[in-house]
Scaffold this motif. Structure first.
Motif, PDB file in Angstrom:
ATOM      1  N   LYS A   2     144.398  25.963  29.986  1.00  0.00           N
ATOM      2  CA  LYS A   2     144.589  25.333  31.287  1.00  0.00           C
ATOM      3  C   LYS A   2     143.862  23.994  31.284  1.00  0.00           C
ATOM      4  O   LYS A   2     142.820  23.842  30.654  1.00  0.00           O
ATOM      5  CB  LYS A   2     144.044  26.212  32.419  1.00  0.00           C
ATOM      6  CG  LYS A   2     144.683  27.587  32.507  1.00  0.00           C
ATOM      7  CD  LYS A   2     146.100  27.520  33.001  1.00  0.00           C
ATOM      8  CE  LYS A   2     146.652  28.908  33.232  1.00  0.00           C
ATOM      9  NZ  LYS A   2     148.084  28.904  33.475  1.00  0.00           N
ATOM     10  N   LYS A   3     144.452  23.026  31.994  1.00  0.00           N
ATOM     11  CA  LYS A   3     143.835  21.702  32.129  1.00  0.00           C
ATOM     12  C   LYS A   3     143.738  21.362  33.615  1.00  0.00           C
ATOM     13  O   LYS A   3     144.721  21.497  34.347  1.00  0.00           O
ATOM     14  CB  LYS A   3     144.667  20.638  31.415  1.00  0.00           C
ATOM     15  CG  LYS A   3     144.739  20.841  29.919  1.00  0.00           C
ATOM     16  CD  LYS A   3     145.350  19.656  29.195  1.00  0.00           C
ATOM     17  CE  LYS A   3     146.808  19.475  29.527  1.00  0.00           C
ATOM     18  NZ  LYS A   3     147.442  18.432  28.708  1.00  0.00           N
ATOM     19  N   LEU A   4     142.546  20.919  34.017  1.00  0.00           N
ATOM     20  CA  LEU A   4     142.282  20.547  35.393  1.00  0.00           C
ATOM     21  C   LEU A   4     141.828  19.092  35.444  1.00  0.00           C
ATOM     22  O   LEU A   4     140.834  18.735  34.812  1.00  0.00           O
ATOM     23  CB  LEU A   4     141.191  21.446  35.985  1.00  0.00           C
ATOM     24  CG  LEU A   4     140.778  21.160  37.418  1.00  0.00           C
ATOM     25  CD1 LEU A   4     141.928  21.443  38.389  1.00  0.00           C
ATOM     26  CD2 LEU A   4     139.552  21.992  37.791  1.00  0.00           C
ATOM     27  N   ILE A  92     140.098  26.699  42.692  1.00  0.00           N
ATOM     28  CA  ILE A  92     140.516  26.645  41.284  1.00  0.00           C
ATOM     29  C   ILE A  92     140.975  28.023  40.809  1.00  0.00           C
ATOM     30  O   ILE A  92     142.014  28.146  40.169  1.00  0.00           O
ATOM     31  CB  ILE A  92     139.378  26.079  40.406  1.00  0.00           C
ATOM     32  CG1 ILE A  92     139.130  24.607  40.754  1.00  0.00           C
ATOM     33  CG2 ILE A  92     139.694  26.252  38.922  1.00  0.00           C
ATOM     34  CD1 ILE A  92     137.815  24.043  40.261  1.00  0.00           C
ATOM     35  N   LEU A  95     144.515  28.824  41.856  1.00  0.00           N
ATOM     36  CA  LEU A  95     145.626  27.955  41.461  1.00  0.00           C
ATOM     37  C   LEU A  95     146.730  28.794  40.814  1.00  0.00           C
ATOM     38  O   LEU A  95     146.447  29.793  40.143  1.00  0.00           O
ATOM     39  CB  LEU A  95     145.137  26.867  40.490  1.00  0.00           C
ATOM     40  CG  LEU A  95     144.201  25.817  41.091  1.00  0.00           C
ATOM     41  CD1 LEU A  95     143.639  24.908  39.996  1.00  0.00           C
ATOM     42  CD2 LEU A  95     144.906  24.995  42.171  1.00  0.00           C
ATOM     43  N   TRP A 140     143.891  30.887  35.765  1.00  0.00           N
ATOM     44  CA  TRP A 140     142.908  30.112  36.518  1.00  0.00           C
ATOM     45  C   TRP A 140     141.790  31.015  37.046  1.00  0.00           C
ATOM     46  O   TRP A 140     140.681  30.547  37.278  1.00  0.00           O
ATOM     47  CB  TRP A 140     143.595  29.369  37.668  1.00  0.00           C
ATOM     48  CG  TRP A 140     144.481  28.265  37.210  1.00  0.00           C
ATOM     49  CD1 TRP A 140     145.845  28.235  37.222  1.00  0.00           C
ATOM     50  CD2 TRP A 140     144.069  27.012  36.654  1.00  0.00           C
ATOM     51  NE1 TRP A 140     146.307  27.044  36.698  1.00  0.00           N
ATOM     52  CE2 TRP A 140     145.231  26.279  36.352  1.00  0.00           C
ATOM     53  CE3 TRP A 140     142.824  26.437  36.385  1.00  0.00           C
ATOM     54  CZ2 TRP A 140     145.192  25.003  35.792  1.00  0.00           C
ATOM     55  CZ3 TRP A 140     142.782  25.162  35.830  1.00  0.00           C
ATOM     56  CH2 TRP A 140     143.963  24.463  35.539  1.00  0.00           C
TER      57      TRP A 140
END
Length: 157
Positions: A2-4, A92, A95, A140
């Motif tokens: 995952k990329k935030l 977060i 998500l 997430w």
């Protein structure tokens, strides 16, 4: 994985009688937000989904970024406004897992603090600063203290 992408809103005007929530971006803030969008495109960092604080300065910053990147309009989450670590972590963790790359647009000191919490690396994000956090997780819900790594940072000139 995952990329935030955390994006702190661009420079806002303090010369307003509208209250904090409705403070507009300065002209320099609009230019910085466009420059950030250009940097994201040049680095091929295009989020699948953008969620923003509904405060005018964050909403406008997110709008400039999404428009330039050709993304749908951001969704708005009131909980992002004035949020600190516990609230931001809840956001977060909630998500949608259908998206592997999500951007949040919001405010300090919360965004600097949650970056430090998630990565274990001190962060002090300037206005219109952005940080990309990578997580070696499948959901997430698994994001927590020290589970992320900063892989990209942008600060206005």
């Amino acid at each position: 994985m995952k990329k935030l992408l955390l994006i702190r809103h661009a420079k806002a005007s303090h010369e307003t009688d509208t209250g904090d929530f409705a403070r507009p971006l300065k002209h320099s803030g609009e230019k910085d937000a466009l420059e950030l969008a250009k940097r994201l495109k040049a680095a091929d960092l295009i989020p699948q989904h953008v969620s923003s604080s509904p405060a005018l300065r964050a909403k406008t910053t997110a709008g400039i970024v999404t428009a330039y990147l050709g993304l749908p309009e951001a969704t708005y989450n009131e909980a992002i406004y004035e949020a600190y670590d516990p609230t931001l972590l809840k956001i977060i963790n909630a998500l949608p897992d259908e998206f592997d790359f999500i951007a949040l647009a919001g405010h300090n000191p919360g965004f600097s603090s949650i970056t430090t919490y998630l990565t274990g690396k001190y962060c002090n994000m300037p206005t219109c600063g952005a940080v990309l956090i990578n997580f070696e997780i499948d959901s997430w819900k698994e994001a927590s203290s020290g589970t992320g790594d900063i892989s990209w940072v942008s600060e206005p000139d």
